[in-house]
Design a protein around this motif. Structure first.
Motif, PDB file in Angstrom:
ATOM      1  N   THR A 239      -6.145  -4.538   3.981  1.00 21.42           N
ATOM      2  CA  THR A 239      -5.845  -5.227   2.736  1.00 21.42           C
ATOM      3  C   THR A 239      -5.798  -6.729   3.000  1.00 21.42           C
TER       4      THR A 239
ATOM      5  N   ASN B 210      -4.660   0.873   6.831  1.00 24.91           N
ATOM      6  CA  ASN B 210      -4.959   0.316   5.511  1.00 24.91           C
ATOM      7  C   ASN B 210      -5.381  -1.141   5.678  1.00 24.91           C
TER       8      ASN B 210
ATOM      9  N   GLY C 247       0.831  -1.190   0.000  1.00 26.31           N
ATOM     10  CA  GLY C 247       0.000   0.000   0.000  1.00 26.31           C
ATOM     11  C   GLY C 247       0.865   1.237   0.000  1.00 26.31           C
TER      12      GLY C 247
ATOM     13  N   THR D 298     -11.022   2.960   3.847  1.00 26.91           N
ATOM     14  CA  THR D 298      -9.555   2.869   3.770  1.00 26.91           C
ATOM     15  C   THR D 298      -9.103   1.458   3.412  1.00 26.91           C
ATOM     16  N   GLY D 299      -9.838   0.810   2.520  1.00 23.74           N
ATOM     17  CA  GLY D 299      -9.465  -0.536   2.090  1.00 23.74           C
ATOM     18  C   GLY D 299     -10.610  -1.499   2.274  1.00 23.74           C
TER      19      GLY D 299
ATOM     20  N   THR E 199      -3.495   5.727   1.356  1.00 22.20           N
ATOM     21  CA  THR E 199      -4.211   5.881   2.621  1.00 22.20           C
ATOM     22  C   THR E 199      -3.656   7.088   3.347  1.00 22.20           C
TER      23      THR E 199
END
Length: 669
Positions: free
Chosen positions: A352, A350, A260, A508-509, A378
């Motif tokens: 993910t 973040n 990220g 944010t993800g 982010t």
């Protein structure tokens, strides 16, 4: 064809395509349905200087309009131009007494409507037909002076699941269960003296109140595909060919790596910050519990703010257990924390997903595809003091949130459009919102440096919900049936959100939800003229994250998807919103030619590879909308089955590309 009115207005029809609206203030407006000639569904006809706010029940037939007040008295009005709805409306001199048998029955009814020479009532599963007679003057034009109700006839009993009824034409009655969760069914009955069931499933996946017009006559459909003007047939369109047993896509080489980029509030790279990589699925199970997520490792942001981390080959036992339960997907929470020169703690989170080498090729492909939907960067956000009191918004305030407003619509108006950058659980999305103003100072442009000695994080579960979340959709227009399969396990990536110091939320993800459930959900062979989303139950949690940097303690909130979970006594899946507006000849004509194909009569086509489109407002959690997308495979498919009509082709087309590739979804005409 769709049209929009205020959510607090009421609609009723009088036949001939004339539609009346009573606004929240009681104003009466008339419209004409001009869709038969390619026009508007609600073409304005006239606004009347009448106040109908006091009427509890309203209905109409031809030139007669009826309104019943709370005390049961019925006022009748006469429309001088019932064909256009733009004439003069005058009150009939004699009202129907509140104590008359008809008025008493209408007041007690679950629903009331009129067709032909009868007013119908639906009460506790029983339908009665009340003949009415109108008296008119001999003057030209004649004026209605009185309407009386005759002796009723019971034409149906035992319709205990009916919450609403209407007559689409003479000698017909349709009923609906009136469901508020998109699982309602419309049934059709025919007859005059006694109704008999003609069609047990005209349509299903129905939501809320149905508004229907009454035709002067009904005729059998000819089978012709409807279109205004010249149909946009395309003789060069190829036949669609399904892969009946698609092979899993090859595993990508980078699915084991999470990555990220972090930036400061002004968009500049957040370079040189420590990034802590945690196993994101081990948040506390019960409300009130607190824990520290297992740390898988650490890395540092590069000069451009980017970071990457390769998942260890050997995972801790508790992490390995949740990864296996999640279908092989490891949800990662990556956090970068630092401090400004003025002492403001800044942190970015973040969400993910990565996949250990042991994950299946399909899961690794799913994770790589989901990464394409992740935010480009982010932003670090200022953190609120941990002792800051957050007041719960009022019920009125939450009802006006952007997400709550979208939930009121039965038609999907968002599609894959971006969500607002910031959402509030109370009121509309904030305009020109700046989360970086702390104690009167904008810290967005201040350089963020590592906090000496580092910071610790703890998670506390504040709330949890089970919310039905859009994971797929199907389409079937003329002479076709739609099916959606969502079986055995979840393969959906769902967005997660983080709060600002003032309680606004930003995506944010996302997290991959992949747990198994061992049975089938979806719908089969619905149509023609059917297009619905499909939703499954997903558990969500609201978590408070406390960050302790030395003597300073700050915090923020997170809204996180967790797993597929059926509520006690709940459904394994439900219909979502209507998406029929994306089908039909007009949209086919606008589609890229390379995306088009046709399905042979009696054959089917299924989409069982690639990834669905992103459903931008797939779910609302704590009055914040989150998006989702699903990996398609053998257990997760969109399918259309063509009927046997041969005078027109059964066209389909992909949204994002050819149907033979990775279109995301296909539409129907």
């Amino acid at each position: 064809m769709t049209a929009t009115i205020a959510g607090d207005s009421r609609l009723f029809s009088a036949g001939s395509g004339v539609i009346y609206e009573i606004t929240a203030s009681g104003t009466l407006k008339s419209y004409k349905d001009q869709t038969a000639s390619g026009g508007s569904l609600l073409a304005p006809a006239k606004t009347y200087d009448l106040n109908w706010k006091s009427f509890q029940k309203v209905w109409a037939v031809g030139k007669l309009l009826f309104g019943q007040t709370e005390n049961g008295e019925i006022t009748v009005y006469s429309q001088s131009d019932p064909e256009t709805g733009a004439g003069t409306i005058s009150e009939v001199t004699v009202r129907i007494s509140a104590t008359s048998a008809g008025a008493v029955a209408i007041k007690a009814a679950d629903d009331v409507w009129a067709a032909g020479k009868n007013i119908y009532t639906l009460t506790d599963g029983k339908i009665q037909a009340w003949p009415y007679m109108s008296s008119e003057t001999l003057s030209a034009p004649p004026r209605v002076t009185r309407v009386t109700l005759g002796t009723p006839t019971v034409i149906a009993t035992g319709l205990t699941d009916a919450r609403q009824a209407w007559s689409p034409g003479p000698g017909t009655v349709n009923t609906s269960t009136g469901s508020e969760d998109y699982s309602g069914t419309i049934k059709g009955y025919t007859g005059t003296d006694r109704l008999t069931l003609a069609n047990a499933e005209i349509a299903n996946g129905i939501y809320g109140q149905i508004f229907a017009d009454t035709a002067g006559c009904l005729a059998d459909a000819t089978g012709e595909r409807p279109y205004f003007g010249s149909p946009p047939d395309d003789p060069d369109v190829p036949a669609a060919v399904s892969d009946p047993d698609p092979e899993p896509e090859p595993a990508p080489q980078d699915a084991q790596t999470a990555s990220g980029r972090f930036v400061q509030g002004d968009g500049q790279p957040a370079a040189g910050l420590d990034v802590v990589i945690e196993a994101g699925d081990l948040i506390p199970e019960e409300v009130g519990e607190t824990t520290t997520l297992p740390v898988l490792g650490k890395t540092t942001t590069r000069a451009d703010g980017s970071w990457s981390f390769t998942i260890p080959t050997t995972l801790p036992p508790d992490v390995r257990e949740v990864v296996e339960a999640n279908g092989g997907a490891l949800n990662v929470t990556a956090t970068a924390t630092g401090v400004t020169s003025t002492g403001v703690i800044m942190s970015g989170t973040n969400f993910t997903t990565a996949a250990p080498e042991t994950a299946s090729a399909a899961m690794q492909a799913s994770i790589t595809a989901a990464a394409e939907e992740a935010p480009d960067a982010t932003s670090l956000l200022p953190q609120a003091p941990d002792d800051m009191n957050e007041l719960e918004p009022s019920e009125f305030a939450t009802a006006t949130s952007w997400a709550a407003t979208q939930d009121k619509y039965t038609v999907d108006t968002i599609g894959s459009a971006p969500l607002p950058e910031w959402q509030s659980s109370a009121g509309a999305p904030p305009k020109d919102y700046n989360p970086y103003v702390m104690d009167g100072t904008d810290v967005s442009g201040m350089k963020v440096t590592p906090y000496m000695g580092g910071c610790e994080r703890k998670q506390k579960t504040l709330k949890k919900w089970i919310k039905y979340t859009v994971v797929a959709e199907g389409h079937a227009y003329w002479d076709a049936k739609a099916s959606v399969d969502y079986d055995e396990k979840v393969t959906t990536n769902i967005e997660a959100a983080v709060s600002s110091p003032t309680g606004k939320y930003k995506i944010t993800g996302g997290k991959s939800v992949g747990n198994s459930f061992g049975y089938s959900t979806g719908y089969t062979n619905q149509g023609p003229y059917f297009a619905k989303q499909w939703k499954v139950p997903i558990e969500y949690k609201k978590v408070k994250v406390t960050i302790k940097c030395g003597a300073k303690s700050v915090s923020h909130k997170e809204i996180l998807p967790v797993k597929y979970k059926v509520p006690s006594g709940g459904a394994t899946g439900k219909y979502g919103k209507n998406v029929a507006s994306k089908d039909g000849g007009d949209d086919f004509k606008k589609s890229p030619k390379k995306n088009r194909a046709y399905v042979e009569p009696g054959a089917y086509f299924q989409l069982s590879k690639g990834r669905t489109v992103k459903f931008s407002a797939a779910v609302t959690v704590d009055f914040v909308a989150l998006g989702a997308s699903t990996q398609l495979d053998r257990e997760h498919k969109q399918r259309i089955t063509a009927g046997n009509q041969t005078h027109s082709r059964h066209y389909i087309w992909g949204k994002n590309g050819p149907v033979s590739g990775k279109p995301g979804v296909f539409y129907s005409w």
